[in-house]
Each structure stands twice: as structure tokens, then as C-alpha cells.
Design a protein around this motif. Structure first.
Motif, PDB file in Angstrom:
ATOM      1  N   VAL A   1     -19.536  -3.350  -4.487  1.00  0.00           N
ATOM      2  CA  VAL A   1     -20.069  -4.651  -4.875  1.00  0.00           C
ATOM      3  C   VAL A   1     -19.806  -5.688  -3.792  1.00  0.00           C
ATOM      4  N   ASN A   2     -20.663  -6.689  -3.732  1.00  0.00           N
ATOM      5  CA  ASN A   2     -20.433  -7.820  -2.839  1.00  0.00           C
ATOM      6  C   ASN A   2     -19.441  -8.754  -3.510  1.00  0.00           C
ATOM      7  N   THR A   3     -18.458  -9.193  -2.766  1.00  0.00           N
ATOM      8  CA  THR A   3     -17.435 -10.068  -3.329  1.00  0.00           C
ATOM      9  C   THR A   3     -17.804 -11.520  -3.071  1.00  0.00           C
ATOM     10  N   CYS A   4     -17.130 -12.411  -3.772  1.00  0.00           N
ATOM     11  CA  CYS A   4     -17.421 -13.831  -3.637  1.00  0.00           C
ATOM     12  C   CYS A   4     -16.636 -14.466  -2.492  1.00  0.00           C
ATOM     13  N   GLY A   5     -15.684 -13.767  -1.901  1.00  0.00           N
ATOM     14  CA  GLY A   5     -14.909 -14.283  -0.785  1.00  0.00           C
ATOM     15  C   GLY A   5     -13.649 -14.999  -1.198  1.00  0.00           C
ATOM     16  N   MET A   6     -13.411 -15.157  -2.479  1.00  0.00           N
ATOM     17  CA  MET A   6     -12.219 -15.864  -2.935  1.00  0.00           C
ATOM     18  C   MET A   6     -11.061 -14.920  -3.218  1.00  0.00           C
ATOM     19  N   GLU A   7     -11.263 -13.633  -3.062  1.00  0.00           N
ATOM     20  CA  GLU A   7     -10.226 -12.690  -3.424  1.00  0.00           C
ATOM     21  C   GLU A   7      -9.142 -12.577  -2.368  1.00  0.00           C
ATOM     22  N   LYS A   8      -9.372 -13.098  -1.186  1.00  0.00           N
ATOM     23  CA  LYS A   8      -8.356 -13.026  -0.135  1.00  0.00           C
ATOM     24  C   LYS A   8      -7.250 -14.025  -0.439  1.00  0.00           C
ATOM     25  N   THR A   9      -6.051 -13.535  -0.463  1.00  0.00           N
ATOM     26  CA  THR A   9      -4.930 -14.423  -0.760  1.00  0.00           C
ATOM     27  C   THR A   9      -4.554 -15.189   0.488  1.00  0.00           C
ATOM     28  N   GLN A  10      -4.208 -16.426   0.299  1.00  0.00           N
ATOM     29  CA  GLN A  10      -3.788 -17.248   1.419  1.00  0.00           C
ATOM     30  C   GLN A  10      -2.280 -17.127   1.566  1.00  0.00           C
ATOM     31  N   SER A  11      -1.852 -16.903   2.767  1.00  0.00           N
ATOM     32  CA  SER A  11      -0.412 -16.769   2.989  1.00  0.00           C
ATOM     33  C   SER A  11       0.225 -18.149   2.939  1.00  0.00           C
ATOM     34  N   THR A  12       1.407 -18.197   2.412  1.00  0.00           N
ATOM     35  CA  THR A  12       2.104 -19.478   2.308  1.00  0.00           C
ATOM     36  C   THR A  12       2.735 -19.821   3.639  1.00  0.00           C
TER      37      THR A  12
END
Length: 139
Positions: free
Chosen positions: A44-55
Motif C-alpha cells: 500500500v501507499n503510505t501517507c508519509g506520517m508513519e516515520k517517527t521523528q527522533s527527539t
């Protein structure tokens, strides 16, 4: 009409066998509670928000914010064992199948004699049809 019904039933039964033996996978991507994308044949194509941002802060460098996106996969496995072996039946079931087959096939046995008993006797010649002449019919 009868041929049409037979052909349509044959196509329907072939489709049922095909659908029960075929296995497939459905991939779905959810962003929160809403379905973003689904696919039968590819990822599936993802929405791009699944990447976690490193603190970048030094407070808790190992903990990061959890993403709101989830991927679900539904797998439907097809059946491979369609033919039941005769060895898997119990003795009573084997006896029933054998006796049913024998009795069913014995229904269609033909007669041995081919003689027609009234072949040498032709029907009588009718000059006039008496029932029509006198208008008397048996009902």
C-alpha cells in the motif's frame, strides 16, 4: 433454455471452485481511524506520517513519539485438499458408496430381446372413422 441453465450453472460452479482454492492478501494502511489506502496486489501507499521523528532533546533520547499510522494485512488461504480419498472413509461409508453405485448403474441396464411381438400383424384397414361419424367419444 435448458442449455443456457446448464452452461450458467457450470460457469457458476467453476467460479466457486476457483474462489475457494485461490488465496489472496489485502493490505490496508490506516492513518488514525481512517483508511488511507488498500491494495490487493502490491504494497500500500503510505501517507508519509508513519516515520517517527527522533527527539533532539537530552531528556529521554530512547523514547520517541508513537506514530498514528497502522498497517493491517488480511490473508485468506485457499484450500489445497479438494479430493477426498476413498481410504479415509469408514467401512460403513465404503459399503454404502459401493452398493449405491451398483444399484444406480443397474437401473440403466438394457433389455436383451429385440423382437416386436406384433410385427407380423398389420393394423386393420379403417374405411371410416366410426367414432367421428357418430360423434361418440369416451371421456
Amino acid at each position: 433454455m435448458k442449455q443456457f441453465i446448464h452452461k450458467s450453472m457450470a460457469i457458476f460452479m467453476a467460479a466457486v471452485v476457483l474462489m475457494t482454492t485461490m488465496s489472496f492478501t489485502i493490505d490496508m494502511h490506516y492513518c488514525g481511524d481512517s483508511l488511507v489506502d488498500f491494495s490487493f496486489v502490491q504494497k500500500v501507499n503510505t501517507c508519509g506520517m508513519e516515520k517517527t521523528q527522533s527527539t533532539t532533546s537530552c531528556e529521554n533520547p530512547t523514547l520517541s513519539e508513537k506514530t498514528c499510522c497502522t498497517d493491517k494485512q488480511i490473508v485468506k488461504e485457499g484450500k489445497d485438499d479438494l479430493k477426498v480419498s476413498f481410504d479415509q472413509l469408514t467401512l460403513e461409508q465404503q459399503v454404502f458408496v459401493a452398493s449405491f453405485t451398483y444399484s444406480y448403474l443397474s437401473i440403466f441396464e438394457g433389455t436383451e430381446s429385440e423382437n416386436v411381438p406384433f410385427f407380423d400383424y398389420p393394423p386393420p384397414f379403417v374405411k371410416r372413422d366410426v367414432q367421428v361419424l357418430h360423434q361418440t367419444f369416451l371421456i
